[in-house]
Design an enzyme around this catalytic site. Structure first.
Site, short mmCIF file in Angstrom:
data_model
loop_
_atom_site.label_atom_id
_atom_site.label_comp_id
_atom_site.label_asym_id
_atom_site.label_seq_id
_atom_site.Cartn_x
_atom_site.Cartn_y
_atom_site.Cartn_z
N ASN A 55 64.26 45.99 -48.67
CA ASN A 55 65.20 45.22 -48.14
C ASN A 55 66.30 47.10 -46.56
O ASN A 55 65.49 46.52 -45.19
CB ASN A 55 66.57 45.69 -48.67
CG ASN A 55 67.54 44.40 -48.28
OD1 ASN A 55 68.49 44.73 -47.23
ND2 ASN A 55 67.93 43.39 -48.93
N ASP A 56 66.74 48.12 -46.89
CA ASP A 56 67.49 49.16 -45.92
C ASP A 56 66.64 49.45 -45.02
O ASP A 56 66.54 49.44 -44.85
CB ASP A 56 67.91 49.77 -46.89
CG ASP A 56 69.17 49.20 -47.92
OD1 ASP A 56 69.84 48.07 -47.27
OD2 ASP A 56 69.51 50.19 -49.08
N VAL A 57 65.14 49.22 -45.47
CA VAL A 57 63.66 50.55 -45.07
C VAL A 57 63.21 48.83 -44.11
O VAL A 57 62.30 50.04 -42.83
CB VAL A 57 62.62 50.74 -45.83
CG1 VAL A 57 63.15 52.01 -46.37
CG2 VAL A 57 62.11 49.52 -45.91
N PHE A 59 70.10 49.04 -51.76
CA PHE A 59 70.35 50.27 -51.91
C PHE A 59 71.42 50.25 -51.38
O PHE A 59 72.40 50.82 -52.02
CB PHE A 59 69.86 51.37 -52.36
CG PHE A 59 69.77 51.54 -53.65
CD1 PHE A 59 70.13 50.89 -55.37
CD2 PHE A 59 69.79 52.68 -53.59
CE1 PHE A 59 70.31 52.26 -56.03
CE2 PHE A 59 69.58 53.30 -55.50
CZ PHE A 59 69.91 52.93 -56.29
N ALA A 60 71.49 50.45 -50.09
CA ALA A 60 72.55 50.78 -49.18
C ALA A 60 74.16 49.97 -49.41
O ALA A 60 75.02 50.00 -48.41
CB ALA A 60 72.14 51.20 -47.87
#
Length: 468
Positions: A394-396, A434-435
């Site tokens: 997701n975030d990456v 996670f962010a």
């Protein structure tokens, strides 16, 4: 007559060499398992030789030996059970816990040495080593417990600190601890050790609690370094060469890994420690507006898209680890390669929740190391990729890192899957990473969402590819 202490020190040198070689071997996936085994043998040698030294010096009573044997048996049993039972998705929590236990052990050993030490041995260098061991070890212990709580998503550890200006408090604690260390060195007294322990306990919480979950890979690497430094300091306290060497290796490698993680996230270590990954609203508009144009797809449609592709790149993330989908992904990759399709894996340095998480998962599934491409290597050619399959990441892969300067991940290097001709995202839902921010990639024109559990979704695609 041959001095047994010479034999002990020579054996420590052998153990230290095995530690170094094992650490070198763990730098490459192909030799990592053997490197881990070699390092374990080195630790066993160090423990047995230390026990022999205690026996040769006559320092242990029968009760002491009983405690040593019980400690080895209980510790070995707990370690074996945890190694077998702990899931791969819980490995970051386990690493955080091990870091903490290493720091706690250093605190106890240094404290015990301080209690039984004659005044004549309370030299400035020894008192400094004791104080540093207590300070660093205590911060490592409590900081690692906080990191464990954040990784485990325990509500208490995800709450903001109910105190104003934690950074100012950290600075005051650091200054007071430094003064106490000077007192221990100059006066040769032990009472400041307890005060240092209490202050370091507070510092362990106030340092790690404000740090956001997205920074946990960096925190784990840093705490790993702390545990090594505490062990090295304790080695000076008890005059144990192998502890000094192994602790220094852990401390140095942890710092290097921390720097690598910071670079991968485009964040300085100071920014991680004294800044926080605050949640932001992300792009303007509600999640409903951002995801208004999301298009879903099916396994059959994905199979037809893959049938016309020439180059496919898999992008694994934490969701792949949760679903234990690595073997299914390998099977799909093998099917595609049999069709003459070029297959690669794009690995982000902080994908998952600890450094190297994805590498370990894919190595477990016997994915050829040559197919794993680091972010810097794969990004320049992402525009030439026919299909990028994102599994649980997701975030990456969030393009907000490049487009929104107010985003908490702004400036963080990402795998630029949005440049691929077609992006397929396998995910249970549109939930944030996670962010805690939305991901506009899911609604991009070249993106198709396959809503499914990672493992089940990939297996469905495998079956659909076979039926073509």
């Amino acid at each position: 007559m041959f001095d047994s202490h010479i034999l002990v020190n020579l054996t420590y040198v052998v153990a230290a060499i095995l530690f170094i070689v094992g650490l070198k071997m763990m730098a490459h996936p192909r030799s990592a398992v053997r490197g881990n085994l070699l390092s374990s043998i080195a630790m066993l040698i160090a423990v047995l030789v230390t026990a022999y030294m205690i026996m040769a010096d006559g320092d242990a009573t029968w009760a002491g030996w009983l405690l040593i044997i019980l400690g080895l048996a209980i510790g070995g049993a707990i370690g074996a059970i945890m190694a077998i039972k702990v899931e791969m998705t819980q490995m970051p929590q386990l690493v955080a816990l091990f870091n903490g236990l290493g720091g706690g052990a250093s605190v106890l050993v240094a404290g015990a040495q301080l209690i039984g030490m004659p005044e004549t041995e309370a030299t400035p260098d020894i008192m400094l080593a004791i104080g540093l061991s207590g300070l660093i070890g205590t911060v490592t212990f409590w900081g690692s417990l906080v990191a464990f709580g954040k990784l485990q998503e325990i509500d208490f550890f995800e709450r903001p600190l109910p105190i104003p200006s934690p950074q100012a408090i950290n600075a005051v604690i650091a200054v007071v601890s430094l003064i106490l260390l000077i007192v221990m060195m100059a006066a040769g007294v032990g009472w400041p050790y307890l005060v240092i322990f209490l202050l370091a306990t507070i510092l362990g919480f106030t340092l790690v609690m404000p740090i956001g979950g997205a920074d946990m890979p960096v925190v784990i690497a840093l705490l790993n370094s702390y545990s090594g430094l505490a062990a090295a300091a304790t080695g000076f306290v008890i005059d144990n060469n192998v502890l000094i060497i192994s602790g220094s290796l852990v401390g140095a490698s942890g710092i290097i890994l921390t720097q690598i993680m910071c670079k991968a996230m485009n964040r300085s270590l100071v920014n991680v420690l004294f800044g926080t990954m605050q949640a932001s609203s992300g792009p303007a508009g509600s999640d409903e507006e951002i995801y208004a144009n999301v298009r879903s797809t099916s396994a059959e449609d994905i199979a037809m898209i893959l049938d016309t592709a020439q180059r496919v790149v898999f992008v694994p993330g934490y969701g792949l680890a949760v679903a234990q989908a690595q073997h299914a992904v390998r099977d799909l990759a093998n099917l595609l390669r049999d069709k003459g399709i070029e297959v690669e894996y794009a690995i982000h340095p902080v994908a998952g929740r600890m450094p190297g998480h994805m590498n370990v998962l894919l190595a477990e599934a016997d994915v050829p190391y040559e197919q794993l491409k680091e972010m810097d290597e794969i990004n320049p050619t992402m525009g030439q990729v026919d299909v990028a399959i994102v599994i649980g990441a997701n975030d990456v892969v969030n393009p907000l890192a490049n487009t929104d300067p107010n985003s908490p991940i702004s400036g963080m290097p990402i795998i630029e899957v949005d440049k691929a001709r077609t992006v397929i995202v396998i995910k249970r839902s549109l939930s944030p990473g996670f962010a805690k921010i939305p991901n506009p990639l899911f609604a991009a024109e070249n993106t198709l969402m396959f809503f499914s559990d990672g493992k089940k979704g990939v297996l469905d695609i495998v079956n659909a590819v076979k039926e073509l």
